[in-house]
Design a protein around this motif. Structure first.
Motif, PDB file in Angstrom:
ATOM      1  N   PRO A 285       0.040  -4.330  -0.894  1.00  0.00           N
ATOM      2  CA  PRO A 285       0.801  -3.103  -1.174  1.00  0.00           C
ATOM      3  C   PRO A 285       0.145  -2.298  -2.294  1.00  0.00           C
TER       4      PRO A 285
ATOM      5  N   VAL B  33       2.396   2.355   0.093  1.00  0.00           N
ATOM      6  CA  VAL B  33       0.993   2.737   0.248  1.00  0.00           C
ATOM      7  C   VAL B  33       0.602   3.713  -0.853  1.00  0.00           C
TER       8      VAL B  33
ATOM      9  N   VAL C 245      -0.693  -2.348   8.793  1.00  0.00           N
ATOM     10  CA  VAL C 245      -0.621  -2.419   7.336  1.00  0.00           C
ATOM     11  C   VAL C 245      -1.909  -3.058   6.845  1.00  0.00           C
TER      12      VAL C 245
ATOM     13  N   LEU D 232       6.761   3.073   2.305  1.00  0.00           N
ATOM     14  CA  LEU D 232       5.683   2.419   3.051  1.00  0.00           C
ATOM     15  C   LEU D 232       4.814   1.531   2.167  1.00  0.00           C
TER      16      LEU D 232
ATOM     17  N   LEU E 157       4.119   3.215  10.133  1.00  0.00           N
ATOM     18  CA  LEU E 157       3.264   2.179   9.560  1.00  0.00           C
ATOM     19  C   LEU E 157       3.929   0.844   9.829  1.00  0.00           C
ATOM     20  N   GLY E 158       3.225  -0.018  10.557  1.00  0.00           N
ATOM     21  CA  GLY E 158       3.823  -1.276  10.959  1.00  0.00           C
ATOM     22  C   GLY E 158       5.049  -0.988  11.804  1.00  0.00           C
TER      23      GLY E 158
END
Length: 703
Positions: free
Chosen positions: A277, A154, A273, A152, A76-77
């Motif tokens: 967040p 998430v 992303v 992450l 991720l990213g």
């Protein structure tokens, strides 16, 4: 071509099926064509290059499954979580993938060595919300999800896989652009399917039929509105096109032999992303303490199986083995669940097994809430079971009195003395406190001797059901136990139905009462009516008990009997007046054996002794059952179920019925001291009284 999309692949230079670590590999070891595999991989590579930039990680000799780059890690990213492979056969791939991530500018996160997680094979981003769908059950552990959410930042949505053919999430679940999903529901448990349906609208769910699922239709690569996949059926192709997607199909049969297809052969390295967040706490974890004969009684294995079956995961943190047979063992186990709801269900079952909800620190006190409405508990009140229970209040363990199934635990305090009692919901009073949740509760399970330890020890089988050929043996054991209870001044309760009378068992049950083997009788209006009918008129339901044929006008006999007893005012009065001269109710009156007859909507009359208020009848049943050592349940399912719910563990139970389904239902209640006997109840009682007579003759007892 979409420049922003980059996909990592690994050429199949060393690909082969060298071992078996999933069902697809069975029967395919060294049966894959290297040339054909290269050809199919190149075809897939060419299609993907039309829609994305393809990057390569060099294959390493000796690691044939490196071709499946989906398992390299999760990206991720510019963050990459490195895989921790479950099987040793793949663990050697980890350094190669780690080096590639580092060389390409990713910040690499590594899970603990003993926590399996297999990358994007078990973790897929929702293309609509950016949440992460994370699978567990076969290759990845649920506990890894908490690390992922934190690293992450998430939201992680945990899905449990239950079909070993679909051992990775990407084999049965494919998120598509704009929040659509291609998936095979039977690969997931009920909770996971409910979560998918809650998060993804029905119009955006494309359900894959099994024939396509086993060809790994869900193991697809989605770039924009294009889905690159193995060959699929026309029906599924039409369903996908109807949602606005295009398909690019290419044969990947050689890789199916190892349990992979298009998605397994790729890893998207440009996952963006999305939004703010959204880290959550996807895993509810706690530590339980188990103590007892964990190995020889199978307690530990049973607990671990239960956790797995209910959708959780477990790790044994420590295990202390008793050095001698008489010593107990103990273990601390970390239990994880994908939600608090699943955790509570799991903990309730574990507590019934004797587990204590513990932690690295001290055990918690129970959570208490005050009753604000009479007869109504808080939504999350603890539901009791049959096992002796203790609740922790102000640092001390309090034994719960009046133990029974399906109640709440009410806590009261008088003069500094804390008391805990099982109460039915209807009996809860305003101001009382009840236990909620599962903290600060423990149950105690009686450890029974093995039959070989004492040849005379009466050994009930755990919810066992005895067939006809075993009835006489079981009756011998029951007779021995009845004699022991009587000699020790114990208490036996009988709950009986009218079938006892119809099958000729009345004289035998009467004998048991007369000889002091029965201390209380529980039943309905019918058993008393037909017993008295037999005593006064020689019939039961109008059938001559000696000849076995109906008599003229017999259908009115039970009503005449009811009328006669009602005129007397009670059964006892009818006995004293000499109208009832024998039978079950006669013996109860003469031997001062208390009884309770619980009425129902179908009762004729009823008899004046029959309690037609259900609540009062239940209360009286419960009172009469106090201190009982054994219950004989004789062909009355509903009354016996009620009695079973009121009776704590440790009370021996004998369930007798001609219908095996009834016997199983009555005896299978979690108690290790119950036995079911499938036979005619009249025959059973005849054998029982005969065996008791033999035992009395052997020891010279006169009754």
């Amino acid at each position: 071509m979409t420049d922003q999309t980059r996909i990592l692949m690994c050429s199949p230079d060393h690909y082969d099926v060298d071992y078996v670590i999933n069902p697809w590999m069975e029967g395919n070891v060294h049966k894959s064509s290297q040339a054909k595999a290269v050809e199919q991989w190149q075809a897939l590579h060419a299609i993907i290059k039309e829609h994305a930039i393809v990057e390569s990680v060099p294959p390493a000799k000796g690691w044939p499954d490196m071709v499946f780059t989906a398992n390299a890690g999760l990206v991720l990213g510019k963050k990459a979580i490195l895989s921790r492979f479950y099987h040793p056969e793949r663990q050697g791939e980890e350094p190669y993938f780690k080096a590639w991530f580092a060389e390409n500018g990713f910040q690499v996160y590594e899970l603990p060595q003993d926590l399996p997680f297999e990358g994007a094979g078990d973790a897929l981003f929702d293309r609509g919300t950016g949440a992460l769908w994370a699978g567990y059950g076969f290759r990845s552990e649920l506990d890894s999800h908490a690390y992922i959410a934190q690293w992450l930042d998430v939201e992680v949505l945990s899905l449990r896989l239950i079909d070993p053919r679909f051992y990775h999430l990407d084999t049965c679940f494919c998120p598509l652009d704009d929040g659509y999903v291609l998936y095979y529901p039977p690969a997931f448990d009920t909770y996971s399917n409910a979560l998918i349906e809650k998060r993804i609208p029905e119009e955006k769910r494309i359900v894959v039929p099994e024939p396509d699922a086993v060809n790994f239709a869900c193991n697809a690569v989605n770039v924009g509105d294009v889905i690159i996949m193995n060959k699929i059926s026309t029906e599924l192709e039409n369903a996908i096109h109807a949602k606005g997607f295009k398909t690019r199909q290419t044969s990947l049969t050689e890789f199916l032999k190892a349990g992979g297809a298009a998605k397994c052969l790729t890893l998207k390295t440009t996952e963006p992303v999305q939004g703010e967040p959204q880290a959550n706490h996807p895993v509810d974890s706690r530590i339980i303490h188990l103590e007892g004969h964990l190995l020889d009684a199978g307690i530990l294995n049973t607990a671990l199986d239960l956790i797995n079956e209910q959708g959780g995961s477990a790790k044994v943190l420590n295990f202390n083995l008793g050095l001698e047979r008489k010593n107990t063992s103990s273990a601390n186990v970390r239990v994880s669940a994908p939600s608090s709801t699943v955790m509570e269900d799991m903990m309730l079952a574990l507590i019934e097994m004797g587990a204590i909800n513990a932690s690295d620190e001290d055990v918690k006190d129970a959570d208490l809430e005050t009753i604000s409405q009479m007869g109504v508990a808080p939504d999350d009140f603890y539901v009791t079971n049959i096992y002796p229970t203790e609740v922790r209040v102000r640092g001390q363990w309090i034994s719960v009195s009046h133990q029974r199934m399906d109640g709440a635990i009410a806590i009261t305090e008088n003069n500094g003395q804390i008391q805990a009692r099982c109460r039915l919901l209807r009996d809860l009073q305003v101001g009382e406190k009840v236990v909620v949740g599962v903290d600060g509760i423990r149950t105690n399970h009686k450890t029974t001797k093995h039959a070989s330890q004492d040849k005379q020890e009466f050994s009930f089988m755990g919810a066992g059901v005895s067939s006809e050929r075993r009835v006489e043996l079981v009756v011998e054991n029951i007779a021995w136990e009845l004699q022991k209870i009587r000699s020790q001044g114990g208490k036996v309760a009988v709950t009986a139905g009218p079938v006892v009378i119809h099958t000729g068992g009345a004289q035998h049950l009467s004998s048991l009462i007369r000889q002091g083997y029965v201390q209380t009788l529980l039943g309905g209006n019918a058993i008393a009516v037909h017993d008295i009918e037999q005593s006064m008129m020689g019939t039961s339901l109008g059938v001559d008990m000696n000849k076995g044929v109906p008599v003229r006008g017999g259908h009115r006999h039970h009503l005449k009997v009811i009328n006669t007893v009602r005129r007397c005012g009670s059964i006892a009065n009818a006995v004293e007046k000499g109208l009832i001269t024998k039978g079950v109710m006669y013996e109860c009156v003469k031997k001062n054996v208390p009884f309770c007859l619980a009425g129902s909507i179908r009762d004729d009359g009823p008899l004046p002794d029959t309690e037609m208020d259900l609540i009062r009848a239940q209360t009286e049943y419960s009172r009469l059952l106090e201190g009982t050592n054994m219950v004989l349940m004789l062909s009355t399912m509903l009354h016996s179920i009620g009695v079973g719910n009121m009776t704590p563990a440790g009370v021996k139970m004998v369930c007798v019925d001609i219908n095996p389904a009834v016997v199983t239902k009555l005896s299978d209640r979690g108690s290790v001291e119950s036995v079911g006997v499938v036979t005619d109840v009249g025959l059973f009682l005849s054998l029982l009284t005969r065996q008791l007579d033999r035992l009395n003759d052997e020891v010279g007892v006169t009754v």
